[in-house]
Enzyme design. Structure first.
Site, short mmCIF file in Angstrom:
data_model
loop_
_atom_site.label_atom_id
_atom_site.label_comp_id
_atom_site.label_asym_id
_atom_site.label_seq_id
_atom_site.Cartn_x
_atom_site.Cartn_y
_atom_site.Cartn_z
N ARG A 142 54.23 71.77 28.65
CA ARG A 142 53.60 72.92 28.02
C ARG A 142 53.01 72.57 26.65
NH1 ARG A 142 54.98 78.53 29.43
NH2 ARG A 142 55.83 78.44 31.50
N TYR A 145 49.27 73.03 25.79
CA TYR A 145 48.77 74.38 25.50
C TYR A 145 49.31 74.85 24.14
CZ TYR A 145 47.67 79.34 26.22
OH TYR A 145 47.18 80.61 26.09
N GLU A 147 50.66 73.27 21.61
CA GLU A 147 50.24 72.55 20.40
C GLU A 147 48.75 72.74 20.12
OE1 GLU A 147 52.31 71.79 18.38
OE2 GLU A 147 54.09 70.91 19.30
N ARG A 186 49.80 82.20 37.93
CA ARG A 186 50.75 82.95 37.08
C ARG A 186 51.47 84.01 37.89
NH1 ARG A 186 47.46 84.16 31.66
NH2 ARG A 186 45.72 84.27 33.12
N VAL A 187 52.51 84.52 37.29
CA VAL A 187 53.41 85.36 38.07
C VAL A 187 52.75 86.66 38.56
CG1 VAL A 187 54.49 86.57 36.09
CG2 VAL A 187 55.81 86.15 38.17
N PHE A 191 52.64 87.21 42.56
CA PHE A 191 53.47 88.23 43.22
C PHE A 191 52.61 89.29 43.91
CE2 PHE A 191 57.68 87.80 40.59
CZ PHE A 191 57.82 86.51 41.07
N PRO A 276 59.91 79.23 28.85
CA PRO A 276 60.67 80.06 27.90
C PRO A 276 61.63 81.02 28.63
CG PRO A 276 58.37 79.96 27.27
CD PRO A 276 58.47 79.30 28.62
N1 UDP Z 1 57.15 82.61 37.83
C1 UDP Z 1 57.83 82.84 39.03
N2 UDP Z 1 57.12 82.76 40.20
C2 UDP Z 1 55.79 82.50 40.25
C3 UDP Z 1 55.09 82.27 39.04
C4 UDP Z 1 55.80 82.32 37.85
O1 UDP Z 1 59.04 83.10 39.04
O2 UDP Z 1 55.23 82.46 41.37
C5 UDP Z 1 57.89 82.71 36.56
C6 UDP Z 1 57.73 81.54 35.60
O3 UDP Z 1 58.67 80.53 35.88
C7 UDP Z 1 57.97 82.23 34.27
C8 UDP Z 1 57.40 83.62 34.45
O4 UDP Z 1 57.35 83.83 35.87
O5 UDP Z 1 59.36 82.32 34.00
C9 UDP Z 1 56.02 83.82 33.87
O6 UDP Z 1 55.20 82.77 34.30
P1 UDP Z 1 53.62 82.72 34.16
O7 UDP Z 1 53.15 81.50 34.88
O8 UDP Z 1 53.04 84.01 34.58
O9 UDP Z 1 53.28 82.58 32.62
P2 UDP Z 1 54.08 82.16 31.29
O10 UDP Z 1 54.59 83.42 30.75
O11 UDP Z 1 55.19 81.20 31.63
O12 UDP Z 1 53.02 81.53 30.46
#
Ligand code: UDP
Length: 320
Positions: A142, A145, A147, A186-187, A191, A276
């Protein structure tokens, strides 16, 4: 005002184009389309106060005519993207900020940097106020990004202190809404698209990590207020409503009405290294200085976002 928005064809950038046009400004959107898409701005194509320039901001920028404000939104904010394109991520934060600041200096423009909650790294202070200096691993995946954005903040302050440029720094926390790239990894897009396709929701590790999700409509209002404020030091912009990723998965199932299962997955690549554990903005400063706070609840924002994703998936289905 004539406003340059880098990353103008991206998720947040394109919403900003809409907002500035709605408020009567002239907008020049700049993007090299590596993660942005013309689809996000196609509705603006014939707008008399809108223009688009296909340009990579990590190369010098020349622009004719006056520029009153620059919002440097170009970025690769998805962990999956910055694992795949680490050098581009560093360059857009470092060189992109350098060239856009140079343009601000030449044009006498005010300047807003889209920084990030990632400057706090895996935070040891919770929630995170702007005064916290962060806990970042510079050599982890990470780091590219985090830094680059920390360097960008330092550069912005140097231009402010040396050249007196009216600069602003927004530390943007997780933001979601229509026009997110479905496959950005991203999550939120993961999802929602998994739920709508009836696929398992991939919760990484034990799902106990937390995030605080802000609806894009709220965020752009905060960015607009910040640009026109006098605040030079960083301001957190985000929604302090914090949720574990497991609960977020359950909420997505509820809002979509999906019967998908929740599957716990341990990624074998580096995507969850230095992930994080907690993240929630302390938004006291935004409230005090900008009179701003997020208003859209997670459920309401998700409903709007899910609707958009439904349409997008249907279009993609038709296109084969
Ligand atoms: N995450 C997850 N499943 C996914 C994608 C992300 O559990 O399919 C988790 C990821 O490990 C993190 C959180 O969701 O703890 C947010 O991740 P994201 O990639 O959206 O962005 P970040 O906040 O880490 O920059």
């Amino acid at each position: 005002m004539r406003v340059l928005i880098t990353g103008g064809a991206g998720f947040i950038g394109s919403h900003l184009c809409d907002l500035f046009l709605d408020r009567g400004h002239e907008v020049v959107a700049m993007d090299n389309l590596i993660t942005g898409s013309l689809r996000n701005i196609v509705h603006l194509q014939t707008h008399p106060r809108f223009s688009f320039i296909n340009h990579d901001v990590t190369l010098p920028i020349y622009l004719d005519g006056p520029v009153d404000a620059i919002l440097h939104m170009a970025s690769l904010p998805s962990p999956v993207d910055y694992l795949e394109m680490p050098i581009k991520t560093l360059k857009v934060g470092a060189l992109g900020t350098y060239y856009t600041l140079g343009l601000a200096k030449a044009k006498g423009a005010r300047f807003l940097l889209a920084s990030t909650s990632e400057v706090y790294g895996d935070p040891l202070v919770h929630p995170q106020p702007e005064t916290y200096w962060g806990n970042v691993n510079p050599v982890g995946p990470r780091g590219v990004y985090d830094e680059s954005k920390r360097f960008a903040e330092a550069l912005v302050m140097a231009y402010h202190r040396t050249h007196g440029i009216p600069t602003r720094i927004a530390r943007i926390f997780n933001t979601y809404g229509p026009r997110m790239r479905i496959d950005d990894g991203r999550v939120v897009p993961n999802f929602i698209s998994q739920a709508l396709r009836g696929e398992p929701l991939t919760v990484y590790n034990d799902g106990s990590h937390t995030r605080s999700f802000c609806y894009v409509g709220d965020l752009i209002d905060g960015l607009y207020r910040l640009l026109f404020s006098d605040e030079v030091m960083p301001v957190n912009l985000g929604n302090p409503q914090e949720i574990t990723i497991l609960d977020f998965a359950k909420t997505v199932l509820e809002v979509t009405g999906s019967t998908s299962e929740i599957r716990f997955v341990t990624p074998t690549d580096e995507r969850t290294k230095d992930d994080p554990h907690t993240r929630r903005p302390d938004v006291t400063k935004a409230k005090t200085v900008l009179g701003w706070e997020a208003k859209v609840t997670l459920r309401d924002g998700l409903r709007l976002t899910v609707e958009w994703f439904r349409q997008r998936l249907a279009e993609m289905g038709k296109a084969g």
